[in-house]
Design an enzyme around this catalytic site. Structure first.
Site, short mmCIF file in Angstrom:
data_model
loop_
_atom_site.label_atom_id
_atom_site.label_comp_id
_atom_site.label_asym_id
_atom_site.label_seq_id
_atom_site.Cartn_x
_atom_site.Cartn_y
_atom_site.Cartn_z
N ASN A 9 -9.17 1.84 9.60
CA ASN A 9 -8.37 1.51 10.77
C ASN A 9 -8.94 2.20 12.01
O ASN A 9 -9.52 1.56 12.88
CB ASN A 9 -6.91 1.94 10.52
CG ASN A 9 -5.96 1.53 11.63
OD1 ASN A 9 -6.39 1.15 12.72
ND2 ASN A 9 -4.68 1.58 11.38
N THR A 10 -8.80 3.53 12.05
CA THR A 10 -9.17 4.26 13.26
C THR A 10 -10.63 4.06 13.66
O THR A 10 -10.94 4.00 14.85
CB THR A 10 -8.89 5.77 13.05
OG1 THR A 10 -7.60 5.93 12.45
CG2 THR A 10 -8.92 6.51 14.37
N LYS A 18 0.88 -1.17 0.00
CA LYS A 18 0.00 0.00 0.00
C LYS A 18 0.91 1.21 0.00
O LYS A 18 1.65 1.46 0.97
CB LYS A 18 -0.90 0.00 1.24
CG LYS A 18 -1.79 1.24 1.29
CD LYS A 18 -2.60 1.37 2.56
CE LYS A 18 -3.07 2.82 2.72
NZ LYS A 18 -3.64 3.08 4.04
N GLY A 29 -7.68 9.41 9.64
CA GLY A 29 -7.93 9.51 11.08
C GLY A 29 -8.97 10.55 11.47
O GLY A 29 -9.22 10.76 12.65
#
Lengths: 263, 263, 263, 263
Positions: free
Chosen positions: B213-214, B104, B165
């Site tokens: 993710n977050t 990535k 994020g």
């Protein structure tokens, strides 16, 4: 586990489905099965009118009778009623014919928009509650009206996300969130859902369940959309319970940058 | 059934997960299991740095080795790289250490916003593709850059929904939809997802998968949120395939009003 | 008073106008007058082509020559160019023909979307700045690209609100706000404006000016819309400077409730 | 020119202003002058209470008496009333004290949200209209309630954009647009405006005027914000009348690309 209780009755599924507008009855039954719904709404007016719909009740009973939880619950509605008087009469005929005190109360103030008439709705709610009905009123996204309906004894309140059949999603999420934050009874988002993310959003805003019809019946593939809605409602509910991350206006690294290379 | 194929590899799950920011490693593994994800991303810089993270790879292999599909796939990322040169070097170290050509590709032009640097990203993509890597570049929601990345041989493109994020959701759905409508390679929505409905929306707009993710690691209950995301991605994918109803600016009755009562 | 300065030139009006797509030339001139704009953009390609457009420059000079501030400023643009090379050549022809070093730099990576090609745009900006041009690049809403353009010496940056000619407004206000908060040079919102509130919003987000064309030329009444845009830009600018009230999720009484009656 | 007429009275300005919450009285008067407003609202409860506010009426008369159009019009309001009875009594005291039959009717169903109580509002409207008042009810964004208010004889309807004092803008533009499209009386957007573009938007949706208070009184510079609001309302009105361009999902060149160079 996570049971929704309305008027003493428990529901494992938080998705309620309508029965109108499907390509045919088999698709409707398949969509219903795919949705996992345990409560379906149907218009009393249509039932009282024709043989097809009268048998709709029998068809639903037969098709869902073998389920673990027993046959699907019926939530007859007063679609098409323009006054409290008319809605009350319709509800009474419904109770007699279908042997259930549950009623989704629609009292419409505008034939084009199918938008609730708050005055008539409050009047009919009061009368029906006093007459022993389990009343679930379809209302607008008005926190004061929702509170008054609950105060009158509504078993749940069902604010609209957008105009019925519009598929526009939740036009005023802040209003829905405010209603959910203050409601002493379950809030069921009713009308406006167009696609799966709308249903998930409703649950994230704090709704206890979602009722929809056109989003499934008028999808290109109603059965697949019904399954999508089932998953979306579950996802939204779980996300709400999981407690989402806070929003931040600016970015924060999710991959800590402590490395040696190139620094 | 509905397999996503990137660079010849099939994925049953369309949810890719990050590994950073969890309360502890066990929660991360439980969230990973709940998500159903078959591909996780992890920062090379962190791995090359410390013992904890080196073992992260072993931990993931051991924890997921017993699954039907074999151990979870690794998608190492170049988080923290500011130039093509640095990213290429990081990718090469990654391939050597982890024995996978998958990368990535992150090349950031702003340390605060973690926003991609398009020039450096295109340069690094070209170099890495020529060097035999399977390149999944993290890019902005720019249809021209996405097309150029695909032309250079990227295995997928990974436009952002919002700043990394931030949890702000998809700030420009129209751009994502446009990218999906034109992309010759899979589009993976990367960055910005905050809650389940965001993930469903990404899929409805035409994305082939979602990477996040977050939204999971910083939820109050990461494991439950991971399950929510799994369902949301499935719901969004199914809704996309089902073909949603058209939106209408004005209401249409979903319950036909043909009755006798009160009319 | 509140002068906008770009490359040493002051502008009282923060609205820049395009010249394409009007019902006829007189409407264009009337709209220009109504807008109060002191800078208009026009496509070099069209000018070099036909007699009509060649005279457009003369027409503008004659029509606006008598104004207090002198004739309207010309901002030739490189619309239709697909490569840096082509754009640079077009700019050079423009400077020669129109005797102005000002250039609105468009380098498009997609003929349908008219979306910028960031790589080519950066290349052309560098070359033209080095050649003494006053470069105003039309770019996407990418904070890193905007910063790089400024670093290369662009006199202003002109991020898009939405696709050219779409009238969709500002699709990603957060991106525009972020760009404005960080830009060392004036930010001019270019493309996407559909109506007056869009223009006001751009200014409230921190833009120094707005450039628009289709929103005026394709309005039913272009002259009245031009006046609307003039007022909207002034309103948005003043609102920005006035410092808006904070948003509150819940209501606060604006009329204090201290009375005797009924309390 | 473009006169707004409510109950036979013409207004050149389509911006109505509140008088609460200013840093001091002089700022309020300066903001009022800058706004160009010809109608201001003030809470009866406050007036009947204290000497300061009693003199507010005199202050307004003196400060605006010299204007071409005569002193500013007074629109007393029933802020703080929770029942029809209380509101009717307050209106009657207002008429006696201020010698105007005009009344902005607020009947609130929730002290925190300051959200209208539809039942009580309709009741009070009917009573006050029958008693000869010029009634402008503050209501929610509900097309049926708005129509019923007009049917009862309200001189205008004043739906909210968002909760009072929230500055959140227009939360449900589609609802406001629907109300405007169907209303037989002028629609005045009341509550929720936070900044200039919100006011412009209200007018573009079809409102006849905008009433606001906190957005001006709580701006960092109320006088400048008042001027911004004046221009924004004018801009939105003109844009509405000019007939905006249609939105297009994809881009269209505004600069025709017919040139020779590089093609």
């Amino acid at each position: 586990g996570d049971l929704l209780v309305i008027a003493g009755r428990g529901f494992s599924s938080r998705l309620f489905l309508g029965t109108a507008g499907y390509p045919n009855q088999q698709v409707m039954l398949d969509a219903l099965a795919a949705s996992g719904s345990e409560l379906v709404t149907l218009a009393i007016r249509r039932i009282s009118l024709d043989g097809y719909s009268e048998s709709l009740v029998d068809v639903l009973a037969r098709a869902t009778g073998g389920r673990a939880g027993g046959p699907v619950g019926l939530l007859p509605n007063t679609a098409g009623c323009l006054t409290a008087k008319e809605a009350v009469l319709t509800a009474q005929l419904s109770r007699e014919a279908l042997e259930t005190p549950w009623i989704k109360l629609e009292v419409i103030g505008d034939r084009d928009l199918l938008y609730p008439d708050v005055e008539e709705l409050l009047r009919a709610t009061e009368e029906l509650v006093n007459d022993g009905f389990v009343v679930l009123p379809y209302c607008n996204d008005d926190p004061v009206t929702c509170r008054k309906l609950a105060d009158l004894g509504a078993a749940a309140v069902m604010p609209l996300g957008a105009f019925i059949g519009s598929g526009m999603g939740i036009r005023n999420p802040h209003a829905i969130e405010t209603i959910c934050a203050r409601s002493p009874v379950p809030v069921v988002l009713d009308a406006g859902i167009g696609t799966a993310s709308d249903a998930a959003r409703a649950m994230e805003l704090g709704c206890s369940a979602v009722l929809l019809n056109t989003a499934v019946s008028k999808a290109r593939d109603p059965v697949r959309m019904a399954a999508a809605m089932r998953d979306a409602v579950a996802a939204g509910r779980a996300a709400r319970q999981a407690g989402r991350m806070p929003m931040r206006a600016f970015a924060e690294p999710s991959s800590p940058q402590l490395g040696l290379i190139g620094s």
